[in-house]
Write a protein that holds these residues in place. Sequence first.
Motif, PDB file in Angstrom:
ATOM      1  N   PRO A  64       0.836  -1.207   0.000  1.00  0.00           N
ATOM      2  CA  PRO A  64       0.000   0.000   0.000  1.00  0.00           C
ATOM      3  C   PRO A  64       0.870   1.256   0.000  1.00  0.00           C
ATOM      4  O   PRO A  64       2.007   1.227   0.458  1.00  0.00           O
ATOM      5  N   GLY A  93       0.579   5.708   0.415  1.00  0.00           N
ATOM      6  CA  GLY A  93      -0.209   6.910   0.679  1.00  0.00           C
ATOM      7  C   GLY A  93       0.307   8.064  -0.146  1.00  0.00           C
ATOM      8  O   GLY A  93       0.250   8.043  -1.372  1.00  0.00           O
ATOM      9  N   LEU A  94       0.866   9.071   0.506  1.00  0.00           N
ATOM     10  CA  LEU A  94       1.343  10.251  -0.212  1.00  0.00           C
ATOM     11  C   LEU A  94       2.822  10.161  -0.612  1.00  0.00           C
ATOM     12  O   LEU A  94       3.402  11.139  -1.078  1.00  0.00           O
ATOM     13  N   GLY A  95       3.420   8.984  -0.416  1.00  0.00           N
ATOM     14  CA  GLY A  95       4.792   8.789  -0.882  1.00  0.00           C
ATOM     15  C   GLY A  95       5.807   9.704  -0.203  1.00  0.00           C
ATOM     16  O   GLY A  95       6.808  10.065  -0.808  1.00  0.00           O
ATOM     17  N   ARG A  96       5.581  10.039   1.076  1.00  0.00           N
ATOM     18  CA  ARG A  96       6.527  10.906   1.785  1.00  0.00           C
ATOM     19  C   ARG A  96       7.603  10.106   2.501  1.00  0.00           C
ATOM     20  O   ARG A  96       8.468  10.693   3.144  1.00  0.00           O
ATOM     21  N   SER A  97       7.521   8.784   2.475  1.00  0.00           N
ATOM     22  CA  SER A  97       8.665   8.026   2.971  1.00  0.00           C
ATOM     23  C   SER A  97       9.774   8.239   1.938  1.00  0.00           C
ATOM     24  O   SER A  97       9.510   8.406   0.757  1.00  0.00           O
ATOM     25  N   GLY A 111       7.015  15.998  10.631  1.00  0.00           N
ATOM     26  CA  GLY A 111       7.450  17.304  10.165  1.00  0.00           C
ATOM     27  C   GLY A 111       6.810  17.795   8.886  1.00  0.00           C
ATOM     28  O   GLY A 111       7.186  18.838   8.365  1.00  0.00           O
ATOM     29  N   THR A 114      -0.503  10.570   4.857  1.00  0.00           N
ATOM     30  CA  THR A 114      -1.813   9.994   5.109  1.00  0.00           C
ATOM     31  C   THR A 114      -1.839   9.357   6.496  1.00  0.00           C
ATOM     32  O   THR A 114      -0.790   9.060   7.073  1.00  0.00           O
ATOM     33  N   GLY A 152      -0.140   5.995   6.241  1.00  0.00           N
ATOM     34  CA  GLY A 152       1.315   6.112   6.263  1.00  0.00           C
ATOM     35  C   GLY A 152       1.827   6.439   7.656  1.00  0.00           C
ATOM     36  O   GLY A 152       2.854   5.928   8.098  1.00  0.00           O
ATOM     37  N   SER A 190       4.298   3.835   9.666  1.00  0.00           N
ATOM     38  CA  SER A 190       5.652   4.222  10.093  1.00  0.00           C
ATOM     39  C   SER A 190       5.687   4.540  11.581  1.00  0.00           C
ATOM     40  O   SER A 190       6.738   4.886  12.104  1.00  0.00           O
ATOM     41  N   VAL A 242       4.806   7.165  13.184  1.00  0.00           N
ATOM     42  CA  VAL A 242       5.604   8.391  13.140  1.00  0.00           C
ATOM     43  C   VAL A 242       5.655   9.094  14.499  1.00  0.00           C
ATOM     44  O   VAL A 242       4.777   8.912  15.352  1.00  0.00           O
ATOM     45  N   HIS A 243       6.676   9.879  14.672  1.00  0.00           N
ATOM     46  CA  HIS A 243       6.866  10.670  15.882  1.00  0.00           C
ATOM     47  C   HIS A 243       6.890  12.139  15.501  1.00  0.00           C
ATOM     48  O   HIS A 243       7.124  12.487  14.339  1.00  0.00           O
ATOM     49  N   MET A 268       5.219  -0.853   8.401  1.00  0.00           N
ATOM     50  CA  MET A 268       5.598  -0.477   7.034  1.00  0.00           C
ATOM     51  C   MET A 268       4.731  -1.124   5.949  1.00  0.00           C
ATOM     52  O   MET A 268       5.216  -1.487   4.880  1.00  0.00           O
ATOM     53  N   VAL A 275      -4.215  -0.826   5.971  1.00  0.00           N
ATOM     54  CA  VAL A 275      -5.076  -0.117   6.912  1.00  0.00           C
ATOM     55  C   VAL A 275      -6.186   0.542   6.093  1.00  0.00           C
ATOM     56  O   VAL A 275      -5.909   1.270   5.131  1.00  0.00           O
ATOM     57  N   TYR A 293      15.853   4.570  10.978  1.00  0.00           N
ATOM     58  CA  TYR A 293      14.401   4.700  10.789  1.00  0.00           C
ATOM     59  C   TYR A 293      14.008   4.125   9.424  1.00  0.00           C
ATOM     60  O   TYR A 293      14.445   4.616   8.383  1.00  0.00           O
ATOM     61  N   THR A 349      11.336   4.263   7.634  1.00  0.00           N
ATOM     62  CA  THR A 349      10.572   5.069   6.679  1.00  0.00           C
ATOM     63  C   THR A 349      11.460   6.054   5.921  1.00  0.00           C
ATOM     64  O   THR A 349      11.042   6.655   4.948  1.00  0.00           O
TER      65      THR A 349
HETATM   66  C1  FAD Z   1       9.511  16.788   5.010  1.00  0.00           C
HETATM   67  C2  FAD Z   1       9.268  15.525   5.765  1.00  0.00           C
HETATM   68  C3  FAD Z   1       9.334  15.538   7.139  1.00  0.00           C
HETATM   69  C4  FAD Z   1       9.105  14.368   7.861  1.00  0.00           C
HETATM   70  N1  FAD Z   1       9.174  14.434   9.207  1.00  0.00           N
HETATM   71  C5  FAD Z   1       8.954  13.323   9.941  1.00  0.00           C
HETATM   72  C6  FAD Z   1       8.971  13.353  11.366  1.00  0.00           C
HETATM   73  O1  FAD Z   1       9.199  14.404  11.958  1.00  0.00           O
HETATM   74  N2  FAD Z   1       8.714  12.209  12.038  1.00  0.00           N
HETATM   75  C7  FAD Z   1       8.420  11.041  11.404  1.00  0.00           C
HETATM   76  O2  FAD Z   1       8.175  10.051  12.074  1.00  0.00           O
HETATM   77  N3  FAD Z   1       8.387  10.968  10.056  1.00  0.00           N
HETATM   78  C8  FAD Z   1       8.656  12.086   9.314  1.00  0.00           C
HETATM   79  N4  FAD Z   1       8.599  12.018   7.939  1.00  0.00           N
HETATM   80  C9  FAD Z   1       8.299  10.722   7.299  1.00  0.00           C
HETATM   81  C10 FAD Z   1       6.817  10.500   7.050  1.00  0.00           C
HETATM   82  O3  FAD Z   1       6.054  10.938   8.144  1.00  0.00           O
HETATM   83  C11 FAD Z   1       6.550   9.011   6.872  1.00  0.00           C
HETATM   84  O4  FAD Z   1       7.349   8.510   5.844  1.00  0.00           O
HETATM   85  C12 FAD Z   1       5.081   8.677   6.567  1.00  0.00           C
HETATM   86  O5  FAD Z   1       4.902   7.301   6.681  1.00  0.00           O
HETATM   87  C13 FAD Z   1       4.669   9.120   5.172  1.00  0.00           C
HETATM   88  O6  FAD Z   1       3.303   8.888   4.971  1.00  0.00           O
HETATM   89  P1  FAD Z   1       2.724   8.667   3.493  1.00  0.00           P
HETATM   90  O7  FAD Z   1       1.249   8.755   3.550  1.00  0.00           O
HETATM   91  O8  FAD Z   1       3.419   9.568   2.551  1.00  0.00           O
HETATM   92  O9  FAD Z   1       3.144   7.172   3.261  1.00  0.00           O
HETATM   93  P2  FAD Z   1       4.006   6.486   2.091  1.00  0.00           P
HETATM   94  O10 FAD Z   1       5.338   7.140   2.012  1.00  0.00           O
HETATM   95  O11 FAD Z   1       3.197   6.382   0.881  1.00  0.00           O
HETATM   96  O12 FAD Z   1       4.199   5.051   2.753  1.00  0.00           O
HETATM   97  C14 FAD Z   1       5.005   4.888   3.900  1.00  0.00           C
HETATM   98  C15 FAD Z   1       4.796   3.492   4.476  1.00  0.00           C
HETATM   99  O13 FAD Z   1       3.450   3.370   4.918  1.00  0.00           O
HETATM  100  C16 FAD Z   1       2.822   2.258   4.314  1.00  0.00           C
HETATM  101  N5  FAD Z   1       1.408   2.596   4.105  1.00  0.00           N
HETATM  102  C17 FAD Z   1       0.897   3.698   3.503  1.00  0.00           C
HETATM  103  N6  FAD Z   1      -0.465   3.655   3.528  1.00  0.00           N
HETATM  104  C18 FAD Z   1      -0.801   2.502   4.156  1.00  0.00           C
HETATM  105  C19 FAD Z   1      -2.040   1.878   4.472  1.00  0.00           C
HETATM  106  N7  FAD Z   1      -3.227   2.444   4.166  1.00  0.00           N
HETATM  107  N8  FAD Z   1      -2.015   0.696   5.115  1.00  0.00           N
HETATM  108  C20 FAD Z   1      -0.838   0.111   5.454  1.00  0.00           C
HETATM  109  N9  FAD Z   1       0.366   0.653   5.161  1.00  0.00           N
HETATM  110  C21 FAD Z   1       0.384   1.837   4.529  1.00  0.00           C
HETATM  111  C22 FAD Z   1       3.584   2.038   3.030  1.00  0.00           C
HETATM  112  O14 FAD Z   1       3.470   0.701   2.608  1.00  0.00           O
HETATM  113  C23 FAD Z   1       4.996   2.385   3.439  1.00  0.00           C
HETATM  114  O15 FAD Z   1       5.618   1.303   4.069  1.00  0.00           O
HETATM  115  C24 FAD Z   1       8.814  13.153   7.188  1.00  0.00           C
HETATM  116  C25 FAD Z   1       8.754  13.151   5.796  1.00  0.00           C
HETATM  117  C26 FAD Z   1       8.981  14.310   5.075  1.00  0.00           C
HETATM  118  C27 FAD Z   1       8.898  14.283   3.581  1.00  0.00           C
END
Ligand code: FAD
Lengths: 431, 245
Positions: free
Chosen positions: A36, A38-42, A98, A103, A106, A110, A112-113, A158, A164, A385, A387
Amino acid sequence: MQVQGWGGYPAIEAQVHWPAQRSACAALVQAGSLIPRGLGRSYGDSASAPRVMQTDYLDHFIGFDPATGVLVVEAGVSLREILELVVPAGWCLAVSPGTSYVTVGGAIASDVHGKNHQVAGTFGQHVHWLTLLLGNGDVVTASNTEHADLFHATCGGMGLTGVVLTASLQLQRIQSSYLQRTTYKASCLDEAFALFEAHEQASYSVAWIDCLAQGKNMGRSLVKLAEPSVTGGLDFSLRQPLTVPMHLPEFCLNRWSIKAFNSVYFNAARANRTEPVPLRSYLYELDSIGHWNRIYGKAGFVQYQCVIPQADGLDNMRRLLAKISASGAGSFLAVLKQFGAENQNTLSFPMPGYTLALDFKWTPKVAPLCRALDQMISSIGGRVYLTKDALLDAASFRLMYPHWEKFEEVRAQYGAIGKFASAQSARLGLQ
Amino acid sequence: MKKILIIGATSAIAEHCARLWAKRGASLFLVARNSGQLETIATDLAVRGASKVDCMVMDANDHNAHEAMFEAAHLALDGLDSVLIAHGTLSDQAQCELSVAETLSELHTNGLSVVALLTLLANRFGAQGGGSIGVISSVAGDRGRASNYVYGSAKALVTAFTSGMRQRLSKANVMITTIKPGFVDTPMTAAFDKGLLWAKPDAAAARIVVAMDKRKAVVYVPAFWWWIMTIIKAIPEAIFYRRQL
Ligand SMILES: Cc1cc2nc3c(=O)[nH]c(=O)nc-3n(C[C@H](O)[C@H](O)[C@H](O)COP(=O)(O)OP(=O)(O)OC[C@H]3O[C@@H](n4cnc5c(N)ncnc54)[C@H](O)[C@@H]3O)c2cc1C
Ligand SMILES: NC(=O)c1ccc[n+]([C@@H]2O[C@H](COP(=O)([O-])OP(=O)(O)OC[C@H]3O[C@@H](n4cnc5c(N)ncnc54)[C@H](OP(=O)(O)O)[C@@H]3O)[C@@H](O)[C@H]2O)c1
C-alpha cells in the motif's frame, strides 16, 4: 510507471492501482503481492514494489465528535485535511511528523513521531482502533485489546501486515492554533545536549544542527522549544505553498553553497526570544516550499535518520557527527531531537536517546558511507528509521530491530507473507 | 444555506464540489448508482459540515425515474437552488467502432440521459423563476477526434443543448453553466500516464464551484484549456482530418 520515495532514490518500475473505494481493495490484494502507498513521503523504497496500491480515493471522514475529540477516518485522508477540519473546533493531532502531507495509513505504518515525542509518544499510541485488510481479503479490527499482536505489528509495520482501511484517532485539545516558541542558539554539541536535558519537560522540542561545522563549532545548532498558547484564536487556513517547479541542475548544491546557507540560517536567527508562531509554521517548517526535494536534482538523495541510546549519547553523537562531517557528504541542516520512552510496537523506531536526521545528495559514495554509519549505530545499540531508509542490509536490520522474528510470526499468522512486500522488505530479508 | 442536488455524485469531480459546498454548510441530495459509495460520501460530507445529506440510488439512463428523483430531492431539501449533473463514462473508442450497441449506449449515458434530465429540470427551474445548473461536458465535445469521437460527440450534444437552453432560460433567472474539463486525474482516467496538462479533482472542483457562484456561462477547467481549444477549433478541417491530434 515509475515509483519512488520522497528522496527520489531508488526509482522502480511498477504497476499502480487506484481502488476507487474501500470495497475494491480486497480483489486487488487477492490478485497478488503488493504494497500500500499513501502520499509517498517516505524517503526510500518502503512504499515501492512491482505492484502498488494507492490510497488516494480512500479519503473520507467517517465521524468526528467535537465533544470527545475522537475522529474516525479512511486511511488515505491526509493530516492536512484533518487539521483543516478539527483545528477550528479546538482539536489538533496528538502526534504529527514534520510534514502535513502524509496519510493516516502512512503515519500508522511508520508509527511516526513528532516534536513532542518525549511527552506524547508516537502516532500509533493515539489510535483507538484500526481496520486492516488481510492477505486473504478479510477485514479485521485491531487495537490494544483486540488482535493486539496484529495491532502492534501494524503500527510501525511499514505496510507489511495488510492495508489499513480505517482508523479511529484520539485528538488533543487546543485553545489556540498558535504556539509560544523559544529559540536558543547552541554554539556546540555540549550546549545543545544541555539545552535538551534542561528542557526535558517542554511540550515540543527540536534542534536544527549544522553538520558541516567542524572543530569547536561542531554541533552548533538552533534549539527550538514550544509550548501551547492560549491566545491567538483557532484558525488553520493552509495556503498553497510556492513550489520548486522542476529538478534543479546538479551544480546548484555543493559544499560551498550549503555552508553559506547554513551560516545565514544560523546567524539570521534571533536567540533567546519567545514569540507566538502558528502551529503550522512550527510543526511543518518545510511545508512552505512545495516539492523541495527537487533541489537535489534528478539523481535524488537519501535521508539518513538514526537514534542512539541515551547512555553515552553525547560521546556517540560526537563520533557520529565527526564521521559525517569528515565525509563531506552532509547536506543542509540536520534535525536533532531527544526521544522519550519506547513503546510496544514491534518495529517502532523511537527509543530513549537522541535522533539525528540528515540528507545526503545521492552519489555512489553515499552507499558505503551509510553502511559505515549503520555499523556504528548497530554496535552501540541504536537503529535506523525504516521510513527514511533506502540502503540498510538484512544483517544490520536484524541487529537494530530485535523483535523482527516476532514481526514475521505475526505476519505468518495473519496471512501477510507473499501478499504484502516492498522493495525495502525484500532488501531487509523479510518474507 | 444552499440546497443542492448532485447527479453522478460518486464522480470524483462532483465529490470534490460537494466537499466545498459542505464546508459552506449546504444541504445536499446525492444521486448515483452505487449505494455503498453514496453512503461513504454522505457520511463524509456530513462530517465536513453539510447541514443535511440525503441520497438516492438511480441509474441516469433510467429516464422513467427522473421525475420522481427531482420530486424526492425537492421534498427532502424543501426546495432546490442548484443542480450539478456530473455522471459519465469514458467510452472505449475501439470497442464502439466494433459495436453499434456500444456506441449507442455511450451516447445514451453521456448525451441523451443529460438531455432528458435537463428537459425536466428546465421546466422546474423555469417555473420557480430561478436556479443554477452546472453540467459537466468536456473539451472533447469542442471538436471530434479519431481517438474519442463517440464520447466527444455525446459531449458536443451536451454543449450545444446547454447553450440553447441557457438562452431560453436567461429571462427566467436560471443560469446553466457548461463545464468543460480537460484532463482530470480521477478513477475514470486512472489508467492514463499523467503529464503537465493534468489537473487534480480538488482544483477542478474549486474552479467549477466558483464558476457556478459567479453564474458563468461556460468554464474551461483549468482555464488554459480555453487557449488550447481555441487553437484546435481554428485549424481548418482540410488540415485537421489528416492529422492525429
Ligand atoms: C519533510 C518531511 C518531514 C518528515 N518528518 C517526519 C517526522 O518528523 N517524524 C516522522 O516520524 N516521520 C517524518 N517524515 C516521514 C513521514 O512521516 C513518513 O514517511 C510517513 O509514513 C509518510 O506517509 P505517506 O502517507 O506519505 O506514506 P508512504 O510514504 O506512501 O508510505 C510509507 C509506508 O506506509 C505504508 N502505508 C501507507 N499507507 C498505508 C495503508 N493504508 N495501510 C498500510 N500501510 C500503509 C507504506 O506501505 C509504506 O511502508 C517526514 C517526511 C517528510 C517528507
Ligand atoms: N476525468 C477527466 O479527465 C474528465 C475530462 C472531461 C470531462 N469529464 C467529465 O467529468 C464528469 C465526472 O467524471 P470524473 O472524472 O469525476 O470520473 P468518475 O469519478 O469516474 O465519475 C464518473 C461517475 O459517473 C457515474 N456514472 C456513470 N454512468 C452512470 C449512470 N448511467 N448513471 C449514474 N451514474 C453514472 C459513475 O458512477 P458508478 O460508480 O456507479 O459507475 C461515476 O461516479 C463526467 O461527466 C466526465 O465525462 C472528465
